[in-house]
Write an enzyme that holds these catalytic residues in place. Structure first.
Site, short mmCIF file in Angstrom:
data_model
loop_
_atom_site.label_atom_id
_atom_site.label_comp_id
_atom_site.label_asym_id
_atom_site.label_seq_id
_atom_site.Cartn_x
_atom_site.Cartn_y
_atom_site.Cartn_z
N THR A 49 0.87 -1.18 0.00
CA THR A 49 0.00 0.00 0.00
C THR A 49 0.90 1.23 0.00
O THR A 49 2.04 1.16 0.49
CB THR A 49 -0.90 0.05 1.25
OG1 THR A 49 -0.05 0.12 2.40
CG2 THR A 49 -1.79 -1.16 1.35
N GLU B 131 -5.75 -3.34 -1.33
CA GLU B 131 -6.28 -4.55 -0.70
C GLU B 131 -7.44 -5.17 -1.47
O GLU B 131 -7.87 -6.28 -1.16
CB GLU B 131 -6.78 -4.22 0.73
CG GLU B 131 -5.69 -3.86 1.73
CD GLU B 131 -5.35 -2.38 1.73
OE1 GLU B 131 -5.58 -1.70 0.70
OE2 GLU B 131 -4.85 -1.89 2.75
N LYS C 177 -14.29 16.20 12.67
CA LYS C 177 -15.26 15.97 13.74
C LYS C 177 -15.46 17.28 14.50
O LYS C 177 -14.69 17.64 15.36
CB LYS C 177 -14.76 14.85 14.66
CG LYS C 177 -14.64 13.54 13.90
CD LYS C 177 -13.91 12.46 14.64
CE LYS C 177 -13.62 11.29 13.72
NZ LYS C 177 -12.29 11.34 13.10
N TRP D 221 -20.10 15.27 11.96
CA TRP D 221 -19.03 15.00 10.99
C TRP D 221 -19.18 15.91 9.78
O TRP D 221 -20.27 16.04 9.22
CB TRP D 221 -19.10 13.54 10.52
CG TRP D 221 -18.60 12.56 11.53
CD1 TRP D 221 -18.21 12.85 12.81
CD2 TRP D 221 -18.43 11.16 11.35
NE1 TRP D 221 -17.80 11.70 13.44
CE2 TRP D 221 -17.93 10.65 12.57
CE3 TRP D 221 -18.64 10.28 10.28
CZ2 TRP D 221 -17.63 9.29 12.75
CZ3 TRP D 221 -18.36 8.94 10.46
CH2 TRP D 221 -17.86 8.45 11.68
P1 ADP Z 1 -3.35 4.25 -0.06
O1 ADP Z 1 -4.29 3.59 0.89
O2 ADP Z 1 -1.96 4.19 0.40
O3 ADP Z 1 -3.79 5.62 -0.52
P2 ADP Z 1 -4.59 2.82 -2.18
O4 ADP Z 1 -4.28 3.10 -3.59
O5 ADP Z 1 -4.80 1.44 -1.79
O6 ADP Z 1 -3.38 3.41 -1.38
O7 ADP Z 1 -5.79 3.75 -1.78
C1 ADP Z 1 -7.07 3.29 -1.50
C2 ADP Z 1 -7.91 4.41 -1.00
O8 ADP Z 1 -8.08 5.42 -1.99
C3 ADP Z 1 -9.32 4.03 -0.65
O9 ADP Z 1 -9.38 3.44 0.64
C4 ADP Z 1 -10.05 5.37 -0.71
O10 ADP Z 1 -9.87 6.12 0.48
C5 ADP Z 1 -9.33 6.07 -1.82
N1 ADP Z 1 -10.13 5.97 -3.05
C6 ADP Z 1 -9.96 5.14 -4.08
N2 ADP Z 1 -10.88 5.36 -5.05
C7 ADP Z 1 -11.67 6.36 -4.62
C8 ADP Z 1 -12.81 7.05 -5.15
N3 ADP Z 1 -13.31 6.77 -6.35
N4 ADP Z 1 -13.38 8.01 -4.39
C9 ADP Z 1 -12.88 8.32 -3.19
N5 ADP Z 1 -11.80 7.73 -2.63
C10 ADP Z 1 -11.20 6.75 -3.33
#
Ligand code: ADP
Length: 569
Positions: free
Chosen positions: A207, A351, A464, A469
């Site tokens: 990640t 994930e 918050k 929120w």
């Molecule tokens: P990291 O967690 O290190 O940023 P990832 O590429 O696995 O790497 O990121 C996943 C996260 O990206 C998701 O948990 C979410 O918060 C965000 N994300 C992915 N796609 C979207 C989307 N279409 N809209 C909003 N958030 C998104």
């Protein structure tokens, strides 16, 4: 390797204990080598086109990729001694050679580890060590990054270099250095791919650590295979061999959203930008190669939009754009619609392989006023991804489009644990996995009764304020709809009275004149009054993570250390 196999026995032909009737179906494991064989024969004429920056792009057919993947596997086995589940890493841009490694390494039974070339050097070194990478295949243009890093990578025995770039930075390295093309030359163009267990590790990706330390996710052959089929569904990306996909999302970022595997199933041509990811070259390659589809995070599209506004090009071929990785701002979607590029919003994570939802509106909404609202959601869960919402006390929340909670998911291409390192056990931190094995995404949102997910924030970014929120994403989207605003990021900052309040950081377009009062008044027409930020600042650019997302950790730190020039209104 300490693979997590708690969910299911690794023997895929296990007989159910007391079954009276056994299935009569064949037991064929879902392997990446089968995707390769299919793509390089049935769709042998489809192409991987790699942009070279000058002169003609490099064109390689799927059939050639198949032959060269076999040659690479022979080289890795015979010359480099790769055996069993050895880790073979890549430090590469999106290009044909990277696609070859994508197929050769897992198909021979080894594990492909894609390295994120934008990570800080110390994190990269940690990840290479944690994954026990023995071999790194690197692009020549990335040697200035790899050279100084190599002395800190004692486990790396071989470096294979592909493409242009000065090799001298590797002189004196203790790892053996090979030329990619020399290794492949003369090797047999077929390989007797082993019949592996489909639950075996195929690829791994860490990640990007937007909200914490990098953690390793290990994909299986089965998870990659099933995920690719899902990417290909008509209600997903739904591409065919009539399409060419511009794969901007990096191959080191969650398998380029599954596109290299999915395209080999259906014969979709891939247009690979290599290191030419700036808006100018992207516009140029769209005009020249006429892709029909493209995939990338919003930041890339913001840049392309500015480029096309400044210097219009013929981008009429590009009718479908998949945007994910961060929320797609509505203003961006509307602007792309104007250009004839239809945005399809998607959500996912490292994930989740990554495709978890995709926003294709239901048939009854198409052509109605509801359609745009559906497209702005993160999308609908495909078959294979089960979802539930968990409230602050862990209670299940209804799918009513209103109750907001943390999204939890489960399915055959969703991680059930993290890689513990070669000598460590796979681990399941409590904040990432529920007691019954679901992945806690850290994303907060609602689900409508027809299964559309709307994310309001990341759990860690929600503001918050006095027990309520505030969604930072809602405020950002509203701000980015103002014509003078190029980008905006909103973060929570400590507040004596309310606990937390929003800080608006704004990047103005060149020549823009809007002041904070004007922006605040603009916001007041779009969000509830109590959500309006009191603290405002103009910044030159929003800090970004290694995969182009807003890096709110950095903004919070800058605020805390007094680096930002904040105006209170
Ligand atoms: P990291 O967690 O290190 O940023 P990832 O590429 O696995 O790497 O990121 C996943 C996260 O990206 C998701 O948990 C979410 O918060 C965000 N994300 C992915 N796609 C979207 C989307 N279409 N809209 C909003 N958030 C998104």
């Amino acid at each position: 390797m300490a693979a997590e196999s708690a969910h299911r026995s690794p023997t895929f032909s296990a007989k159910p204990p007391e079954a009276a009737v056994l299935s009569t179906m064949q037991d064929v494991p879902l392997l990446i080598s089968r995707i390769l064989t299919h793509g390089s024969t049935i769709h042998g004429g489809s192409q991987v086109i790699t942009w070279t920056g000058e002169g003609a792009p490099q064109r390689r057919s799927f059939a050639e990729i198949g032959s060269r993947a076999a040659q690479l596997a022979h080289a890795l086995h015979d010359d480099l001694g790769v055996r069993g589940d050895d880790r073979v890493a890549t430090l590469m841009w999106n290009n044909a050679e990277h696609v070859e490694a994508y197929f050769a390494v897992p198909s021979m039974g080894a594990v492909l580890h894609t390295l994120n070339l934008r990570l800080p050097a110390n994190q990269l070194a940690w990840i290479v060590g944690h994954a026990s990478d023995r071999v790194i295949i690197a692009n020549g243009s990335l040697l200035p990054l790899l050279g100084p890093l190599l002395p800190h990578l004692p486990g790396v025995e071989h470096v294979v270099v592909s493409g242009p770039g000065d090799r001298s930075v590797l002189e004196g390295a203790s790892a053996r250095v090979h030329e990619y093309e020399e290794l492949l030359a003369g090797k047999p163009t077929t390989y007797d791919w082993p019949e592996l267990d489909e639950l075996q590790a195929a690829a791994m990706c860490y990640t990007s650590g937007t909200t914490g330390d990098p953690k390793g996710v290990v994909y299986s052959h089965r998870s990659v295979y099933l995920h690719s089929m899902q990417v290909n569904m008509a209600q997903s990306m739904g591409l065919t061999d009539a399409d060419t996909s511009l794969v901007v999302v990096p191959q080191f970022h969650v398998n380029a959203w599954g596109l290299p595997h999915a395209t080999f199933m259906t014969g979709v041509n891939m247009l690979m930008p290599d290191r030419f990811l700036q808006p100018g070259p992207l516009a140029e390659m769209i005009e020249a190669e006429r892709p029909t589809h493209a995939a990338a995070v919003p930041t890339i599209w913001q840049g392309l939009l500015a480029e096309l506004t400044a210097k219009p090009r013929d981008v009429s071929s590009l009718t479908q754009v998949t945007i994910g990785g961060s929320a797609c701002p509505p203003a961006l979607m509307a602007a792309f619609d104007e250009l004839g590029m239809r945005v399809c919003h998607a959500w996912g994570m490292t994930e989740t392989s990554p495709l978890g939802t995709i926003a294709r509106p239901p048939a009854h909404a198409v052509g109605t006023d509801e359609e745009f609202a559906y497209r702005l959601t993160q999308g609908r869960f495909p078959a294979g991804v089960e979802a539930r919402l968990s409230g602050p006390g862990g209670e299940r929340l209804p799918w009513d489009g209103e109750s907001a909670g943390e999204l939890e998911v489960r399915g055959p291409w969703i991680a059930g644990a993290y890689f513990g390192g070669t000598d460590g056990e796979a681990f399941r931190p409590e904040d990432k996995f529920s007691a019954d094995g679901w992945l806690k995404t850290g994303d907060v949102g609602t689900i409508s009764h027809d299964g559309f997910l709307t994310l309001t924030d990341r759990a860690k970014d929600v503001i918050k304020s006095g027990g309520e929120w505030i969604s930072s994403v809602d405020l950002e989207n509203a701000l980015m709809a103002h014509p003078d605003v190029a980008e905006a990021a909103v973060v929570a900052v400590p507040d004596d009275k309310w606990g937390e309040r929003p800080l608006a950081t704004v990047v103005l377009k060149e020549g823009a004149t809007a002041d904070f009062e004007t922006l605040r008044a603009f916001l007041a027409e779009r969000v509830a009054k109590w959500q309006l930020p009191e603290r405002w600042t103009v910044i030159p650019a929003v800090p970004k993570t290694s995969v182009g997302k807003f890096d709110k950790k950095v903004i919070r730190k800058q605020y805390a250390s007094g680096e930002l020039d904040v105006t209170q209104i």
